[in-house]
Design an enzyme around this catalytic site. Structure first.
Site, PDB file in Angstrom:
ATOM      1  N   TYR A  49       0.805  -1.215   0.000  1.00 33.59           N
ATOM      2  CA  TYR A  49       0.000   0.000   0.000  1.00 33.59           C
ATOM      3  C   TYR A  49       0.844   1.274   0.000  1.00 33.59           C
ATOM      4  O   TYR A  49       0.316   2.359   0.190  1.00 33.59           O
ATOM      5  CB  TYR A  49      -0.947   0.006   1.209  1.00 33.59           C
ATOM      6  CG  TYR A  49      -1.906  -1.156   1.224  1.00 33.59           C
ATOM      7  CD1 TYR A  49      -2.943  -1.237   0.294  1.00 33.59           C
ATOM      8  CD2 TYR A  49      -1.788  -2.178   2.156  1.00 33.59           C
ATOM      9  CE1 TYR A  49      -3.832  -2.301   0.304  1.00 33.59           C
ATOM     10  CE2 TYR A  49      -2.676  -3.251   2.168  1.00 33.59           C
ATOM     11  CZ  TYR A  49      -3.687  -3.298   1.243  1.00 33.59           C
ATOM     12  OH  TYR A  49      -4.569  -4.356   1.251  1.00 33.59           O
ATOM     13  N   ASP A 111      -0.461 -11.893   8.029  1.00 34.69           N
ATOM     14  CA  ASP A 111       0.370 -12.828   7.263  1.00 34.69           C
ATOM     15  C   ASP A 111       1.857 -12.607   7.521  1.00 34.69           C
ATOM     16  O   ASP A 111       2.617 -13.564   7.627  1.00 34.69           O
ATOM     17  CB  ASP A 111       0.098 -12.669   5.760  1.00 34.69           C
ATOM     18  CG  ASP A 111      -1.313 -13.068   5.389  1.00 34.69           C
ATOM     19  OD1 ASP A 111      -1.639 -14.256   5.515  1.00 34.69           O
ATOM     20  OD2 ASP A 111      -2.083 -12.190   4.973  1.00 34.69           O
ATOM     21  N   HIS A 363       4.753  -5.353  -5.572  1.00 29.29           N
ATOM     22  CA  HIS A 363       3.345  -5.734  -5.562  1.00 29.29           C
ATOM     23  C   HIS A 363       2.441  -4.604  -5.092  1.00 29.29           C
ATOM     24  O   HIS A 363       2.857  -3.691  -4.376  1.00 29.29           O
ATOM     25  CB  HIS A 363       3.120  -6.959  -4.684  1.00 29.29           C
ATOM     26  CG  HIS A 363       3.281  -6.702  -3.214  1.00 29.29           C
ATOM     27  ND1 HIS A 363       4.501  -6.456  -2.638  1.00 29.29           N
ATOM     28  CD2 HIS A 363       2.377  -6.667  -2.201  1.00 29.29           C
ATOM     29  CE1 HIS A 363       4.349  -6.284  -1.334  1.00 29.29           C
ATOM     30  NE2 HIS A 363       3.073  -6.400  -1.045  1.00 29.29           N
ATOM     31  N   TYR A 444     -11.156  -1.320   0.795  1.00 23.43           N
ATOM     32  CA  TYR A 444     -11.055  -0.896   2.192  1.00 23.43           C
ATOM     33  C   TYR A 444      -9.714  -0.227   2.503  1.00 23.43           C
ATOM     34  O   TYR A 444      -9.548   0.343   3.587  1.00 23.43           O
ATOM     35  CB  TYR A 444     -11.275  -2.098   3.122  1.00 23.43           C
ATOM     36  CG  TYR A 444     -10.025  -2.873   3.478  1.00 23.43           C
ATOM     37  CD1 TYR A 444      -9.425  -2.722   4.729  1.00 23.43           C
ATOM     38  CD2 TYR A 444      -9.439  -3.761   2.578  1.00 23.43           C
ATOM     39  CE1 TYR A 444      -8.278  -3.420   5.057  1.00 23.43           C
ATOM     40  CE2 TYR A 444      -8.302  -4.458   2.908  1.00 23.43           C
ATOM     41  CZ  TYR A 444      -7.724  -4.294   4.148  1.00 23.43           C
ATOM     42  OH  TYR A 444      -6.577  -4.990   4.464  1.00 23.43           O
ATOM     43  N   ARG A 445      -8.792  -0.227   1.534  1.00 28.24           N
ATOM     44  CA  ARG A 445      -7.423   0.224   1.801  1.00 28.24           C
ATOM     45  C   ARG A 445      -6.710   0.283   0.461  1.00 28.24           C
ATOM     46  O   ARG A 445      -7.025  -0.491  -0.447  1.00 28.24           O
ATOM     47  CB  ARG A 445      -6.757  -0.806   2.726  1.00 28.24           C
ATOM     48  CG  ARG A 445      -5.426  -0.463   3.340  1.00 28.24           C
ATOM     49  CD  ARG A 445      -5.081  -1.570   4.314  1.00 28.24           C
ATOM     50  NE  ARG A 445      -3.749  -1.468   4.873  1.00 28.24           N
ATOM     51  CZ  ARG A 445      -3.184  -2.414   5.625  1.00 28.24           C
ATOM     52  NH1 ARG A 445      -3.844  -3.524   5.887  1.00 28.24           N
ATOM     53  NH2 ARG A 445      -1.970  -2.247   6.115  1.00 28.24           N
TER      54      ARG A 445
END
Length: 507
Positions: A49, A111, A363, A444-445
């Site tokens: 993010y 994770d 990513h 959501y993000r």
């Protein structure tokens, strides 16, 4: 790991590492005086993010966790901890182990366990035990407002005269009310929400509830052989989750997510194009997995676990060809061994290996929310798989099951040194955001470069929610210095249209 625009764009002008709360307060006062934008982060591992990068280039970044990294309290009776921004999931787990508390309390972990507990919670990240909603499990904040003022939320706003020896202490050093980490709400308006995914304050302390040892635990894996089994699996999962037969936050993972954890793409194929159904079936066969793989756990004394596991097996047995696998029964499923730790609060870094699926792996996460239904799941999967194929990117994803909704986490992996690959990834996620909005699904993000686009999709009643957020922002931060533009909330001191980031319209 995250740059889809030029890697020199989201760059800070300086990094400051405050040692304690008064340092942060003084920095905020100085930045107000000079109208300098400030971007705080806990330790900067907001993986997928944007990491620690600021939305506005040239901002001063505050590395809160470099020095403010103490576990301030672990309370066994109340099953909670009070932590500073630099405390990671590894840190708190290790604290429990070193203080012989691990047999009594567990910390829920995501994770990848190297991130900040505060940072993950305020960004509304998730883990996988019954305490998997981290923001739900926080209780009580200490926050520095944009003007440098210090507040405590909930019961923390109430002084506790029964606590001795507080005279002469700074406000941030005063022990909190004895119920600060026990009752979320306190009295009056509930303020905590405005400090989540926001640019309205800097969290310097947070309470987090810990899970009491449930008295027993069993992880499991259920493999689903066919791609279309996703539909029926979600229809089975929904009532089981609502009834709390599924106690934790389980995950339904695509075969390539597990494959990418155990090897890169070259270890399976020489082709660069997205893998075909036949190739995915071959990988699943080789790994002794299904096209979809469901990871969960049951908790409690053995009689309780047996009843729950029996109900789960009966429900999933209606899908032809499913297999039920326990971690102690196999050496062929390394992801199951990792998940077995994660689902009981043991942090790991193993899962991040899927970033190496392609050379120079970077990513992005595309993270829409949906109902737990077969129709929604299949529609989201079909949409994302089709767009991934158009972009020449393999679909790698998982459905993470909440109480009444599911997060569909799509891992967009690309070569960060290849401009064409970066542009394709950027086009893909921008296209998916608009595709999702056309179906009524919202993320959501998100990554820094996409915050404005996603904020635009939450447009009910002429963007009434964003206008409310901007009104609060301008009242609390009239100089607009604290994280301007975070999640699409711009202060009036900025022309937000001039700060929009354009993505590739095609490739």
């Amino acid at each position: 790991m995250h740059n889809i625009v030029d890697k020199t764009y989201f760059v800070a002008s300086a990094v400051l590492c405050p040692r304690e709360v008064p340092d942060v307060q003084e920095i905020m006062r100085l930045c107000n005086e000079f109208e300098m934008p400030v971007w705080p982060f806990s330790i900067g591992r907001n993986t997928g993010y944007g990491g620690a990068a600021p939305r506005v280039p040239g901002s001063i970044t505050l590395d809160l966790g470099r020095n403010m990294n103490k576990v301030l309290e672990v309370n066994v009776e109340g099953a909670f901890a009070l932590v500073e921004p630099g405390v990671t999931f590894f840190d708190l787990h290790d604290y429990l182990v070193k203080n012989n508390l691990r047999d009594r309390l567990w910390v829920d972990v995501p994770d990848v366990g190297g991130g900040s507990i505060i940072g993950n919670a305020v960004e509304r990240g998730v883990g996988y035990t019954p305490y998997g909603d981290h923001w739900m499990m926080h209780c009580g904040l200490e926050v520095i407002l944009p003007n440098g003022e210090l507040i405590r939320t909930g019961m923390g706003a109430l002084p506790d005269p029964s606590i001795p020896h507080t005279s002469g202490l700074r406000p941030d050093q005063v022990p909190g009310n004895r119920a600060w980490q026990l009752f979320n709400y306190g009295f009056g308006p509930y303020n905590d929400g405005i400090f989540s995914q926001s640019n309205l304050g800097i969290v310097t302390k947070m309470g987090i509830w810990l899970m009491p040892n449930p008295g027993g635990y069993q992880a499991y894996l259920i493999t689903l052989p066919k791609d279309e089994d996703l539909y029926k699996a979600l229809e089975i999962i929904r009532p089981l989750r609502l009834q709390m037969v599924l106690q934790n936050v389980p995950t339904l993972r695509h075969i390539l997510l597990d494959a990418a954890v155990t090897g890169n793409k070259k270890s399976y194929t020489e082709k660069d194009d997205p893998l075909s159904d036949d190739e995915l079936d071959e990988i699943a066969k080789k790994m002794k997995l299904g096209r979809w793989n469901f990871y969960g756990a049951v908790y409690g004394p053995e009689p309780v676990r047996n009843v729950l596991w029996s109900a789960i097996k009966d429900a999933f047995s209606t899908i032809d060809g499913v297999k039920f696998i326990l971690p102690e029964e196999t050496e062929d499923h390394p992801v199951l061994q990792t998940r077995s730790g994660t689902l009981q609060g043991v942090p790991s870094l193993d899962e991040l290996a899927w970033v190496n699926w392609v050379p120079n792996g970077a990513h992005l996460f595309f993270s829409p929310i949906a109902k737990i239904t077969g129709d929604d799941g299949m529609a989201q999967y079909s949409m994302t798989k089709r767009r991934c194929k158009e972009a020449g990117i393999d679909f790698i994803g998982t459905f993470t099951i909440g109480m009444r909704e599911m997060h569909h986490i799509v891992c967009i992996v690309f070569d960060r040194y290849n401009q064409e690959k970066r542009d394709k990834a950027h086009w893909l996620i921008r296209t998916l955001i608009q595709d999702a909005a056309s179906h009524g699904w919202g993320e959501y993000r998100t990554h820094l470069a996409l915050m404005d686009q996603i904020a635009d999709t939450y447009s009910f009643n002429d963007n009434a929610q964003r206008k409310l957020n901007e009104t609060i922002k301008n009242a609390l931060d009239p100089n607009g210095i604290l994280a301007p533009g975070k999640n699409g909330v711009w202060p009036s001191t900025y022309n937000k249209e001039e700060w929009r980031i354009k993505g590739p319209q095609t490739f």
